[in-house]
Structure formats: C-alpha cells, structure tokens
Motif scaffolding. Structure first.
Motif, PDB file in Angstrom:
ATOM      1  N   PRO A 176      32.803  29.022  29.713  1.00  0.00           N
ATOM      2  CA  PRO A 176      32.437  29.047  28.296  1.00  0.00           C
ATOM      3  C   PRO A 176      32.735  30.445  27.737  1.00  0.00           C
ATOM      4  O   PRO A 176      32.648  31.437  28.472  1.00  0.00           O
ATOM      5  N   GLU A 177      33.118  30.503  26.460  1.00  0.00           N
ATOM      6  CA  GLU A 177      33.566  31.754  25.828  1.00  0.00           C
ATOM      7  C   GLU A 177      32.610  32.921  26.118  1.00  0.00           C
ATOM      8  O   GLU A 177      33.042  34.025  26.477  1.00  0.00           O
ATOM      9  N   GLN A 178      31.290  32.635  25.994  1.00  0.00           N
ATOM     10  CA  GLN A 178      30.318  33.749  26.128  1.00  0.00           C
ATOM     11  C   GLN A 178      30.224  34.279  27.565  1.00  0.00           C
ATOM     12  O   GLN A 178      29.675  35.344  27.794  1.00  0.00           O
ATOM     13  N   TYR A 179      30.773  33.536  28.539  1.00  0.00           N
ATOM     14  CA  TYR A 179      30.714  34.014  29.939  1.00  0.00           C
ATOM     15  C   TYR A 179      31.921  34.890  30.287  1.00  0.00           C
ATOM     16  O   TYR A 179      31.967  35.481  31.357  1.00  0.00           O
ATOM     17  N   LYS A 180      32.904  34.930  29.395  1.00  0.00           N
ATOM     18  CA  LYS A 180      34.135  35.660  29.733  1.00  0.00           C
ATOM     19  C   LYS A 180      33.944  37.166  29.738  1.00  0.00           C
ATOM     20  O   LYS A 180      34.795  37.909  30.199  1.00  0.00           O
ATOM     21  N   LYS A 181      32.790  37.595  29.210  1.00  0.00           N
ATOM     22  CA  LYS A 181      32.494  39.032  29.219  1.00  0.00           C
ATOM     23  C   LYS A 181      31.382  39.333  30.230  1.00  0.00           C
ATOM     24  O   LYS A 181      30.706  40.360  30.114  1.00  0.00           O
ATOM     25  N   SER A 182      31.217  38.472  31.231  1.00  0.00           N
ATOM     26  CA  SER A 182      30.144  38.669  32.213  1.00  0.00           C
ATOM     27  C   SER A 182      30.289  40.029  32.890  1.00  0.00           C
ATOM     28  O   SER A 182      31.394  40.432  33.266  1.00  0.00           O
ATOM     29  N   GLY A 183      29.144  40.694  33.066  1.00  0.00           N
ATOM     30  CA  GLY A 183      29.168  41.986  33.736  1.00  0.00           C
ATOM     31  C   GLY A 183      29.170  41.831  35.254  1.00  0.00           C
ATOM     32  O   GLY A 183      29.884  42.514  35.965  1.00  0.00           O
ATOM     33  N   TYR A 184      28.332  40.927  35.721  1.00  0.00           N
ATOM     34  CA  TYR A 184      28.166  40.738  37.165  1.00  0.00           C
ATOM     35  C   TYR A 184      28.608  39.318  37.514  1.00  0.00           C
ATOM     36  O   TYR A 184      28.184  38.358  36.869  1.00  0.00           O
ATOM     37  N   VAL A 185      29.463  39.224  38.517  1.00  0.00           N
ATOM     38  CA  VAL A 185      30.080  37.933  38.825  1.00  0.00           C
ATOM     39  C   VAL A 185      29.981  37.654  40.321  1.00  0.00           C
ATOM     40  O   VAL A 185      30.343  38.510  41.138  1.00  0.00           O
ATOM     41  N   PHE A 186      29.517  36.452  40.671  1.00  0.00           N
ATOM     42  CA  PHE A 186      29.548  36.045  42.076  1.00  0.00           C
ATOM     43  C   PHE A 186      30.336  34.749  42.206  1.00  0.00           C
ATOM     44  O   PHE A 186      30.008  33.742  41.585  1.00  0.00           O
ATOM     45  N   LEU A 187      31.397  34.817  43.024  1.00  0.00           N
ATOM     46  CA  LEU A 187      32.195  33.630  43.301  1.00  0.00           C
ATOM     47  C   LEU A 187      31.716  33.069  44.617  1.00  0.00           C
ATOM     48  O   LEU A 187      32.001  33.621  45.692  1.00  0.00           O
ATOM     49  N   ALA A 188      30.909  32.015  44.519  1.00  0.00           N
ATOM     50  CA  ALA A 188      30.351  31.414  45.730  1.00  0.00           C
ATOM     51  C   ALA A 188      31.472  30.665  46.449  1.00  0.00           C
ATOM     52  O   ALA A 188      32.628  30.670  46.026  1.00  0.00           O
ATOM     53  N   ASN A 189      31.080  30.008  47.504  1.00  0.00           N
ATOM     54  CA  ASN A 189      32.062  29.385  48.378  1.00  0.00           C
ATOM     55  C   ASN A 189      32.808  28.225  47.720  1.00  0.00           C
ATOM     56  O   ASN A 189      32.323  27.102  47.711  1.00  0.00           O
ATOM     57  N   ILE A 190      33.972  28.543  47.149  1.00  0.00           N
ATOM     58  CA  ILE A 190      34.875  27.506  46.613  1.00  0.00           C
ATOM     59  C   ILE A 190      36.296  27.887  47.028  1.00  0.00           C
ATOM     60  O   ILE A 190      36.529  28.992  47.528  1.00  0.00           O
ATOM     61  N   ASP A 191      37.227  27.019  46.813  1.00  0.00           N
ATOM     62  CA  ASP A 191      38.643  27.257  47.099  1.00  0.00           C
ATOM     63  C   ASP A 191      39.060  28.625  46.518  1.00  0.00           C
ATOM     64  O   ASP A 191      38.841  28.885  45.331  1.00  0.00           O
TER      65      ASP A 191
END
Ligand code: AMP
Length: 299
Positions: A109-124
């Motif tokens: 979603p547009e408002q998440y594109k400026k996230s400061g902290y990001v965790f990419l959990a277990n996905i491809d």
C-alpha cells in the motif's frame, strides 16, 4: 516509527511431545507481528484465503496490527503441518499446502512505501527483492530465510543478502548456506556476503551477533517447560526489530538489548501452542523477564 513485515499468515497444525493442535493461527509474519506489537505499530503485508476466519481478523485488529496490506484472495489460506521429535531437536514437515500463498505478489500500500523499519520474513527471496524495490530509503532492513530457499533459490537469496542490512538465520541454515560447520566461521563468512549484521539463532542455546565492529553472544532465557517451538524464530525477530524501531537510535547497546528482547519474546512463544502464549502476554511479564534475564547473565 512503524515497522513493516512481509511474510506468511497460515493455519498451522503441529504435533509436539506435549500434544497437538490443528488449523491454528500461524505463519512467519503473524508470529513476528504479535511479538513486535509490544514495542511499536506493525504494518502487515500477507495473503490469506476467503476461508480466513473473521474472528482471526478481529483478533489481529484488537492487537492493533495494521491490516491494510492483508490481501484476502480467492482460495484457501496457506496451511502447514509439522511434527517435533521428543527432544524438540528435529522437526519434520508433514505437509505444506501453499494455496493462495503460491501466487502471493506483495504490492505495498502507498503509505508503506516509506517504511522506516522493514522485516522480510521467510518468503521466496525473489519476493523479498520485489518488496525491497518498492521501499524508498528504509532506515533498517532485515530478513530471514529457510533451508528450502538455500537449496532451491541460492542465487536469489545471495542477491537479497547483498542489499539487506541484517540477516537473521538459524544455526543449521547458517551451516547449510556457508558450508562451514563452525558457527563463528559461518557468521564471518555470511558477513562477506553483504549484510552489515548477521544474527545466528541457536534455539535453546541463545544467539550470536556478528558485525565488522563488534560481536555479541547471548544465552537463551532458561526455560523448564517448552511446549511448541513453532514460530520462535519469528517471535525473536519481532522482539528484535520491534525494540529497535521503538528506540530509533541504532547503537551497539540497543542492538544488544534488541537481542535480549528477541530472546524473551521467543521464550514466551515456546511456552504454549501456536500463538496461545503471545495472545495472553502482558507488557509487565516482558519487563519482569527482562530483569530476571539481566540478573542471570550479568557477572
Ligand atoms: P519457524 O518455527 O520459525 O520455522 O516458523 C514456523 C512458521 O512458518 C509456521 O507458522 C508456518 O506456517 C510457517 N511456514 C512454514 N513453511 C513456510 C514456507 N515455505 N513459507 C512461509 N512460511 C512457512
């Protein structure tokens, strides 16, 4: 500052020496969100099927997890079943039914594109890269992975490691990825693959942190009763990233405390099946365990 997580939301079935549960809430992003939610607002990006229960949506909303990025797709929710050995040291996957997760295409979603902290959990790892490309100037990015991707998507995983700042991985995956049986060698080797920090989770034996500037070694909170370890790695990552997002300043001291909070959230998670313990967990219990942990490991 808010924290974005992208990963799986699932209905899990588990068998452990202490009993079993069927079709209970699970998934990497879910365990992460519940743990991180004790520290900061969490924006969840995942996909579930039309069979995902309204009571579960209501529960996540009550936990103040932002569901604007939760897609409800035609089809069934991802299902996974695992069985643990008597000493919990081995886990056998009985089935993985990807269902709607098979076509997961994380569009933020547009408002998440400026996230400061990001965790990419277990996905491809290809999807992890796709998510990273959508975010402009994150303050801190971290990811997890699993044996499946190390075996089948190594080249893509290596691309993720080139651009991610923190790689959180368990001991067996660290050995598998690097071909090193010694964890110190494995940790140092992973630092050469790109991340600025590598966190190796060793389950009941704690965690090791590797950076070029410092190393840190933490015990796990000693527990007498372990019921179900499912999701403990994600709960660890949730406590770790949640604490950092709350504190904002990325100092050595905060990184070390983040490891302790990660260990604490993981220790609560394993005390009951599925999310049962995290669901009931109170902030005061986290604070109490933090004080006990400090006393236990200070000398
Ligand atoms: P962990 O115990 O940290 O390995 O995490 C277990 C969680 O990961 C369970 O809740 C599963 O629903 C989820 N899971 C299992 N396999 C996969 C997969 N291939 N992709 C994404 N999530 C998965």
């Amino acid at each position: 500052m808010s924290l974005l997580v992208v990963g799986s939301v699932a209905y899990d079935s588990v068998e452990t020496p202490f009993g079993k549960r069927s079709n209970v809430l699970g998934g990497s992003a879910l365990f992460f969100s519940l743990a991180a939610g004790f520290f900061c607002p969490v924006n969840l990006v995942a996909v579930v099927g039309k069979d995902f229960c309204k009571k579960d949506i209501d529960f996540l909303k009550r936990k103040k997890i932002n569901l604007n990025g939760l897609e409800i797709a035609e089809g069934k929710t991802f299902r996974w079943k695992g069985r643990y050995s008597a000493d919990f040291n081995n886990r056998e996957t009985i089935f993985t039914h990807l269902n709607v997760f098979e076509n997961f295409n994380p569009i933020l979603p547009e408002q998440y594109k400026k996230s400061g902290y990001v965790f990419l959990a277990n996905i491809d790892p290809d999807l992890q890269l796709k998510v990273l490309k959508q975010i402009s100037k994150p303050r801190l990015t971290a990811c997890d992975s699993m044996n499946l991707w190390i075996e089948n998507k190594r080249a893509s995983l290596m691309k993720v490691l080139k651009v991610i700042e923190i790689f959180i991985v368990n001991d067996s995956e660290a050995k598998q990825l690097t071909g090193r049986s010694n964890l110190i060698k494995a940790g140092n080797k992973m630092l050469t693959m790109g991340p600025k920090m590598v966190v190796i989770k060793k389950g009941e034996h704690g965690a090791l942190v590797f950076t070029k500037q410092f190393k840190f070694c933490s015990a796990a909170y000693p527990l007498e009763n372990v019921c179900d370890p499912t999701g403990s790695g994600d709960a660890f990552a949730g406590g770790f990233m949640g604490y950092l997002a709350m504190k904002k300043s990325l100092t050595k001291s905060n990184f070390k405390k983040a490891v302790i909070y990660g260990s604490i959230l993981a220790s609560f998670n394993v005390e009951s099946f599925s999310i049962e313990r995290l669901k009931k967990l109170k902030q005061a219990e986290i604070n109490k365990r933090f004080r006990e942990f400090k006393e236990l490991i200070s000398f």
